[in-house]
Design a protein around this motif. Structure first.
Motif, short mmCIF file in Angstrom:
data_model
loop_
_atom_site.label_atom_id
_atom_site.label_comp_id
_atom_site.label_asym_id
_atom_site.label_seq_id
_atom_site.Cartn_x
_atom_site.Cartn_y
_atom_site.Cartn_z
N VAL A 107 0.82 -1.21 0.00
CA VAL A 107 0.00 0.00 0.00
C VAL A 107 0.85 1.25 0.00
O VAL A 107 0.55 2.23 -0.71
CB VAL A 107 -1.00 0.03 1.19
CG1 VAL A 107 -2.10 -1.00 0.96
CG2 VAL A 107 -0.31 -0.19 2.52
N ALA A 108 1.96 1.23 0.74
CA ALA A 108 2.80 2.43 0.83
C ALA A 108 3.44 2.74 -0.52
O ALA A 108 3.42 3.89 -0.98
CB ALA A 108 3.88 2.23 1.90
N GLU B 215 8.01 -4.51 -8.04
CA GLU B 215 7.39 -5.39 -7.05
C GLU B 215 7.97 -6.79 -7.21
O GLU B 215 8.03 -7.33 -8.31
CB GLU B 215 5.86 -5.38 -7.21
CG GLU B 215 5.12 -6.45 -6.43
CD GLU B 215 5.43 -6.51 -4.94
OE1 GLU B 215 5.42 -5.45 -4.28
OE2 GLU B 215 5.72 -7.62 -4.44
N LYS B 216 8.36 -7.37 -6.07
CA LYS B 216 8.97 -8.70 -6.04
C LYS B 216 7.99 -9.79 -6.49
O LYS B 216 8.32 -10.69 -7.26
CB LYS B 216 9.42 -8.95 -4.60
CG LYS B 216 10.07 -10.26 -4.32
CD LYS B 216 10.69 -10.24 -2.94
CE LYS B 216 9.62 -10.27 -1.85
NZ LYS B 216 10.19 -10.39 -0.50
N GLY C 181 0.94 -6.19 -1.60
CA GLY C 181 1.66 -6.58 -0.38
C GLY C 181 0.78 -7.37 0.56
O GLY C 181 -0.10 -8.13 0.15
N HIS C 182 1.01 -7.14 1.84
CA HIS C 182 0.34 -7.98 2.84
C HIS C 182 -1.16 -7.86 2.88
O HIS C 182 -1.84 -8.81 3.24
CB HIS C 182 0.92 -7.70 4.23
CG HIS C 182 2.22 -8.39 4.44
ND1 HIS C 182 3.44 -7.75 4.28
CD2 HIS C 182 2.51 -9.66 4.76
CE1 HIS C 182 4.41 -8.60 4.52
NE2 HIS C 182 3.88 -9.78 4.79
N TRP D 12 -5.20 -10.21 4.00
CA TRP D 12 -6.07 -9.96 5.16
C TRP D 12 -7.55 -10.02 4.75
O TRP D 12 -7.90 -9.81 3.60
CB TRP D 12 -5.78 -8.61 5.81
CG TRP D 12 -4.34 -8.32 6.21
CD1 TRP D 12 -3.79 -7.09 6.33
CD2 TRP D 12 -3.30 -9.25 6.54
NE1 TRP D 12 -2.48 -7.19 6.71
CE2 TRP D 12 -2.15 -8.49 6.84
CE3 TRP D 12 -3.20 -10.65 6.62
CZ2 TRP D 12 -0.93 -9.07 7.21
CZ3 TRP D 12 -1.99 -11.23 6.97
CH2 TRP D 12 -0.88 -10.45 7.27
N LEU E 193 -10.59 -5.46 7.82
CA LEU E 193 -9.58 -4.65 8.50
C LEU E 193 -10.11 -4.01 9.78
O LEU E 193 -11.28 -3.60 9.85
CB LEU E 193 -9.11 -3.54 7.56
CG LEU E 193 -8.50 -4.03 6.23
CD1 LEU E 193 -8.13 -2.83 5.36
CD2 LEU E 193 -7.27 -4.90 6.49
N PHE E 194 -9.21 -3.97 10.77
CA PHE E 194 -9.56 -3.18 11.95
C PHE E 194 -9.47 -1.73 11.55
O PHE E 194 -8.73 -1.39 10.63
CB PHE E 194 -8.64 -3.52 13.12
CG PHE E 194 -7.18 -3.22 12.87
CD1 PHE E 194 -6.69 -1.90 12.87
CD2 PHE E 194 -6.27 -4.26 12.63
CE1 PHE E 194 -5.35 -1.63 12.63
CE2 PHE E 194 -4.93 -3.98 12.40
CZ PHE E 194 -4.47 -2.66 12.39
N ALA F 43 14.43 -6.21 -5.94
CA ALA F 43 15.59 -5.33 -5.84
C ALA F 43 16.59 -5.96 -4.88
O ALA F 43 16.22 -6.42 -3.80
CB ALA F 43 15.17 -3.96 -5.32
N THR G 164 9.58 -1.47 1.01
CA THR G 164 9.62 -2.94 0.94
C THR G 164 8.88 -3.61 2.10
O THR G 164 8.87 -4.84 2.18
CB THR G 164 11.06 -3.45 0.88
OG1 THR G 164 11.81 -2.76 1.87
CG2 THR G 164 11.69 -3.16 -0.48
N GLY G 165 8.30 -2.80 2.98
CA GLY G 165 7.41 -3.38 3.97
C GLY G 165 8.07 -4.24 5.02
O GLY G 165 9.23 -4.05 5.37
N THR H 49 5.88 0.37 6.31
CA THR H 49 6.38 -0.44 7.41
C THR H 49 7.85 -0.81 7.29
O THR H 49 8.37 -1.49 8.14
CB THR H 49 5.55 -1.73 7.52
OG1 THR H 49 5.44 -2.29 6.21
CG2 THR H 49 4.17 -1.46 8.05
N LYS I 11 3.50 -0.39 11.30
CA LYS I 11 2.46 0.64 11.15
C LYS I 11 1.18 -0.01 10.66
O LYS I 11 1.22 -1.10 10.09
CB LYS I 11 2.87 1.68 10.09
CG LYS I 11 3.95 2.63 10.55
CD LYS I 11 4.47 3.50 9.43
CE LYS I 11 5.76 4.13 9.88
NZ LYS I 11 6.95 3.59 9.29
N ALA I 12 0.08 0.71 10.82
CA ALA I 12 -1.18 0.24 10.25
C ALA I 12 -1.28 0.75 8.81
O ALA I 12 -0.44 1.51 8.35
CB ALA I 12 -2.35 0.77 11.08
N ILE I 13 -2.34 0.34 8.13
CA ILE I 13 -2.48 0.69 6.71
C ILE I 13 -2.60 2.20 6.51
O ILE I 13 -1.93 2.78 5.66
CB ILE I 13 -3.70 -0.03 6.11
CG1 ILE I 13 -3.45 -1.54 6.12
CG2 ILE I 13 -3.97 0.46 4.69
CD1 ILE I 13 -4.67 -2.37 5.80
#
Ligand SMILES: Cc1cc2nc3c(=O)[nH]c(=O)nc-3n(C[C@H](O)[C@H](O)[C@H](O)COP(=O)(O)OP(=O)(O)OC[C@H]3O[C@@H](n4cnc5c(N)ncnc54)[C@H](O)[C@@H]3O)c2cc1C
Ligand code: SF4
Ligand code: SF4
Ligand code: SF4
Lengths: 349, 599
Positions: free
Chosen positions: A23-24, A43-44, A50-51, A55, A58-59, A89, A114-115, A321, A326-328
């Protein structure tokens, strides 16, 4: 699935490379494109997101993660962004990024997004993850909740209906024994969220959350925690579980100490959820904290800027992150902040 | 012929003081020995132990055979000083006898014989002149090494040498001077009176040719004064310095031959061990707390020094893995771990009765199946359930009925408390488990924890129950053919010897045999008796987690340098510790797990 898009920019020099399409990273790329900066996202994996792609809801609002992703992706797709997927990378410099396949991308600035990685619960062998049945991580549970949307529901996905469930906080966080000294920040609230999800599906089950401290740092979190106790009757016990072992009837016995009453506690449960923490990924040789997360220049005005290193001055930025759990929402904000900082940097150059 | 001159006085005072101090020290140490120890001496005195001890004294106190084995340069230094000096005294005595016949000559007569012989114009015996010069040269070469060792210790193959206290420095400096000054005094004597061998004689002739005779006369007596003062000072400093080891090692060797041992409580016998340390510093290099953590004031040489001078601090005492690597190389054979343990007992044994409250809530398992084999999981294996499961699978595969002593948790074996000096608390646990095991009626007790095994073997009185480490048990099963794991000829394993299992219980071969039956064993550079500590030893209560991790990482590095992708160990604590220091692509497994995987 994403298609690798190599758009018109091929012949131009790249201005900013964003590494990591969570997301970042997506947000950073969008923001740069909006400002007319020629941006490339690497992106790998073979797809973006990403994560959050793994999920469920979401909270703190129970918004489906898919919804958030879809909205973000729609914006992403509407911009002219060079996207290279399935590309990892391996080396990052302010003016170039080297990929695992040997390609070198030249650029004027790099945003590292890269989170994080999720903690491998097998490293806390005493909890029996991977050894005993009915031990899950919070990440597993998110997938199971997904699966449970169809067919027999969560009970179908699990293969049984649990009567007593324990959730354990801080697995692979705040634990020097596994070299994870930091608090992962989002697992407490994830634990509350998942406890509620479980209670909704198994109203007759008793649910216990074992914690060291409860950290409810965000808007609506504390309220959700209170609701979990009052409305859903979820029990919160202060104490770390020391070990789990299977019982002869196929359940799990857990041992803990209730540190509020000072009494040892044993309990049989038939589902054990480990709220695993966020762990730092590779650091690319950049300055990092003991926890492994990259350290920005400072924690205030320079919180998305890499520290100026010997020889190079600037040109590296952090979002999401990669620099701390961190949160989203926070990760998205950092995407914008890092993009603005990078755009200003290449303009002044 | 009178054997006295005023310059002898410092020497005489020094010697008298030394003998008095020795008498007081030895006397009180022997007097305060526990009755049982005195009995042992009485019982073993007129046995083979005495000649054995005499032989050992020659080998160790004079020739320093064990130091030679560790480091030959260092060995030469010690031998030349100790054996050389001894021969100087012995040959000197024969020389005196050759000149004056068999009669009583006071000590200074022997020591300063050259002076007296020259003053009395006794004539020359070139054979002795030659021999004595040769010996002097031998000792002087040792002194030269000693000086070199202080200045450039790397040169001697030692990374570090001991830092010394004031008494040591005094004694050391005087010691360096004694022999060069003797050379000067004897040479001047030769210059004035003629004679001397290839060394003193030649220097004497040279001096006679170049230095005016009046100057030589003026220097003659003062040179002997300085020599005597050096000797006197050395003897006075000796009982307070590390050189006390010269005289302590001798009784220590005898007492050890008479089977006296240090134990969990401090006894008078410990004095012999503590003061037998020469502070040679050989124990410093193998210590990982020094190599990995850069802490260099806790090693055994410093621990013994601080204990000897009553200034031991908990921060020094407790900052030790009790890994036994230093004990392994100590040339004096001091029981360093035991001494540390009983110092801990003295300094922090504070039994806390509340601790045993949980005994009552421990679920006691009855051996209702009347099994002959018992298995003790231990606290640490409970925290590594992979090992427990593997043992379970192995037991099932053999079809043997096994009594689990602590399946649902039990009382700790007591070793962690023993290591931290809580001797009396540990005793309660030992008693609890002893009763449990005795009442079960088993004849073999297997444990997969090296820490438990060590305390079972050393402290539990379980006659009639064979105590086996799981490596030994599995090895037997393999030999008997009741376990048949599939062997992978292309998979290589490296093995980490747990301190408590290897140096602690002397078990090195069984685990290796087990590994060899499932794959290829590749040995790391430091292995067996000199294998590294995993860094998480329960015995160290000072270092923090980050420091533990550094030690573990460097141990892992030597293990992975073998190229093996699986590190095998045989202790749950080592397993956890090494796993922390390992990167993702390396597996850390217990012996039982690699066997169970292949059943
Ligand atoms: C169990 C759990 C539940 C959660 N639930 C919520 C929730 O309900 N609400 C909420 O707000 N937050 C939640 N979070 C937090 C949320 O997941 C993160 O805030 C968010 O995923 C962070 O996004 P990111 O872009 O920083 O990192 P990531 O999502 O980790 O994305 C990083 C991307 O970079 C890529 N990448 C990594 N290395 C490289 C490389 N070398 N080269 C190229 N690409 C690379 C990765 O493949 C990945 O796509 C949860 C976290 C956990 C652990
Ligand atoms: S957020 Fe909660 S569960 Fe997660 S590490 Fe911090 S305190 Fe532990
Ligand atoms: S303990 Fe042994 S090795 Fe260490 S200084 Fe003393 S004598 Fe030397
Ligand atoms: S026992 Fe080990 S840790 Fe302790 S001083 Fe000796 S070598 Fe160092």
């Amino acid at each position: 699935m994403e298609v690798e898009r190599m758009k018109s920019q091929k012949n131009h020099t790249r201005e900013v490379v964003v590494v990591g399409g969570g997301v970042a990273g997506m947000q950073a790329a969008i923001r740069l494109a909006e400002q007319g900066v020629r941006v490339t996202l690497i992106e790998k994996k073979h797809e973006l997101g990403g994560h959050i792609r793994s999920w469920y809801h979401l909270f703190p609002s129970f918004t489906p993660a898919q919804e958030v992703y879809d909205a973000l992706h729609e914006r992403f797709a509407s911009h002219d962004i060079e996207l290279i997927t399935s590309a990892e990378a391996t080396e990052i410099n302010p003016t170039s990024v080297t990929l695992a396949d040997g390609r070198v991308l030249h650029t004027k600035a790099v945003i590292i997004a890269t989170g994080f990685e999720i903690f491998d619960a097998r490293r806390k062998e005493e909890y029996g993850y991977g050894l005993y049945d009915h031990v899950y991580t919070s990440a597993d549970l998110e997938l199971l909740l997904h699966e449970g949307e169809a067919g027999e529901g969560l009970a179908g996905a699990l293969g049984f209906t649990p009567r007593r469930i324990a959730l354990l906080h801080c697995v692979g966080s705040r634990d020097e024994k596994v070299c994870q000294p930091h608090c992962s920040k989002v697992c407490c609230i994830t634990g509350v969220k998942q406890a509620i999800e479980l209670k909704k599906r198994f109203p007759d089950a008793e649910i216990f959350n074992f914690y060291m401290d409860i950290r409810m740092f965000g808007p609506g979190y504390e309220e959700m925690y209170r609701e979990a106790q009052q409305k859903y009757n979820i029990h919160f016990i202060r104490g770390r579980i020391s070990e789990a072992s299977p019982t002869f009837d196929g359940r799990l016995q857990i041992k803990a100490e209730d540190t509020l009453t000072g009494r040892p506690l044993r309990m049989s449960v038939d589902m054990f959820v480990l709220l695993i923490g966020m762990q730092a990924g590779p650091n690319f040789g950049l300055p990092h904290a003991d926890s492994g997360f990259l350290e920005p220049q400072d924690l205030f005005l320079g919180n998305v800027v890499a520290p100026a290193q010997a020889g190079t001055l600037g040109g590296l930025f952090y979002a999401g992150t990669v620099s701390a759990p961190k949160a989203i929402g926070e990760s998205l904000n950092e995407g914008i902040a890092a993009a603005d900082a990078a755009a200003a940097y290449i303009k002044q150059k | 012929m009178r054997f006295f001159a005023p310059f002898c006085i410092p020497f005489i005072i020094g010697t008298a003081f030394l003998f008095a101090a020795l008498a007081v020290k030895w006397g009180s140490w022997l007097y305060h020995l526990p009755r049982a120890d005195k009995k042992l001496i009485g019982r073993n005195f007129f046995t083979l132990a005495t000649p054995k001890a005499i032989w050992e004294v020659i080998r160790e106190s004079l020739l320093h055979a064990r130091i030679w084995r560790v480091n030959s340069l260092l060995g030469y230094m010690h031998t030349s000083l100790a054996f050389g000096w001894f021969l100087l005294i012995l040959v000197g005595w024969i020389e005196t006898t050759a000149y004056v016949g068999l009669r009583w000559v006071p000590l200074q007569g022997h020591v300063f014989f050259k002076y007296f012989a020259a003053s009395a114009h006794l004539g020359h015996k070139p054979v002795f002149d030659f021999l004595m010069d040769l010996l002097l040269l031998f000792v002087l070469s040792g002194v030269a090494w000693a000086v070199a060792k202080r200045i450039v210790h790397r040169f001697m193959g030692m990374r570090r040498t001991t830092r010394h206290i004031v008494w040591d420095k005094l004694a050391l400096s005087v010691l360096w001077f004694i022999f060069p000054i003797r050379l000067i005094a004897e040479s001047i004597t030769c210059a004035v009176h003629g004679g001397g061998g290839f060394l003193t004689g030649s220097i004497g002739t040279w001096l006679a040719g170049w230095v005016p005779r009046s100057t030589l006369y003026a220097l003659y007596e003062p040179a002997w004064w300085v020599y005597s003062i050096c000797l006197g000072l050395f003897f006075i400093a000796m009982p307070f310095s590390r050189y006390m080891h010269i005289f302590t090692e001798i009784p220590l060797i005898f007492l050890r031959q008479y089977k006296l041992r240090s134990g969990k409580k401090i006894t008078s016998y410990d004095n012999f061990q503590v003061e037998a340390c020469s502070r040679c510093g050989i124990c410093i290099d193998p210590c990982q707390i020094q190599t990995d953590l850069g802490v260099n004031d806790i090693q055994s040489t410093y621990f013994l020094r601080d204990r000897r001078y009553h200034r031991l601090e908990l921060s020094v005492l407790n900052n030790c893995f009790m890994c036994g690597r230093c004990e392994q190389v100590c040339p004096v054979g001091i029981n360093l771990n035991t001494l540390r343990q009983n110092s801990r007992d003295k300094m922090r044994n504070v039994p806390n009765e509340k601790r045993y409250e949980y005994f009552t809530s421990v679920p006691v398992e009855k051996n209702s199946a009347q099994s002959k084999i018992g298995y003790f999981t231990g606290c640490m294996t409970h925290l590594t359930p992979g090992m427990k499961q593997a043992m379970e699978r192995i037991f099932t595969a053999t079809g043997e009925s096994v009594w689990w002593a602590d399946r649902e948790g039990g009382v700790c074996c007591g070793r962690p408390l023993l290591l931290s000096g809580e001797t009396d608390s540990a005793r309660k646990m030992i008693d609890f488990n002893t009763r449990l095991i005795r009442e079960s009626g088993i004849t073999t007790l297997v444990t997969s924890c090296a820490i438990c095994l060590k305390v079972f073997r050393d402290e539990y009185h379980l006659t009639g129950v064979e105590l086996l480490h799981h490596s030994e048990y599995i090895e037997r099963l393999l030999v008997k053919g009741s376990l048949k794991p599939a062997r992978a000829n292309d998979e290589s394993f490296t093995y980490h010897d747990p301190c408590e299992l290897g140096r602690g219980c002397g078990i090195y071969d069984a685990p290796r045999a087990v590994i060899a039956s499932v794959g290829v064993l590749v040995e790391p550079e430091q292995t067996r008796e000199m294998s590294l500590c995993c860094g998480s030893s329960l015995a160290n209560t000072v270092i923090d987690d980050g420091q533990q991790l550094r030690v573990s990482r460097s141990a892992v590095d030597t293990l992975t340098a073998t190229g093996a992708k699986t590190i095998v160990t045989a202790c749950p604590l080592c397993k956890k510790a090494l796993a922390r220091g390992t990167s993702h692509n390396i597996r850390v497994k217990d012996l039982a797990e690699i066997v169970a995987e292949r059943l």
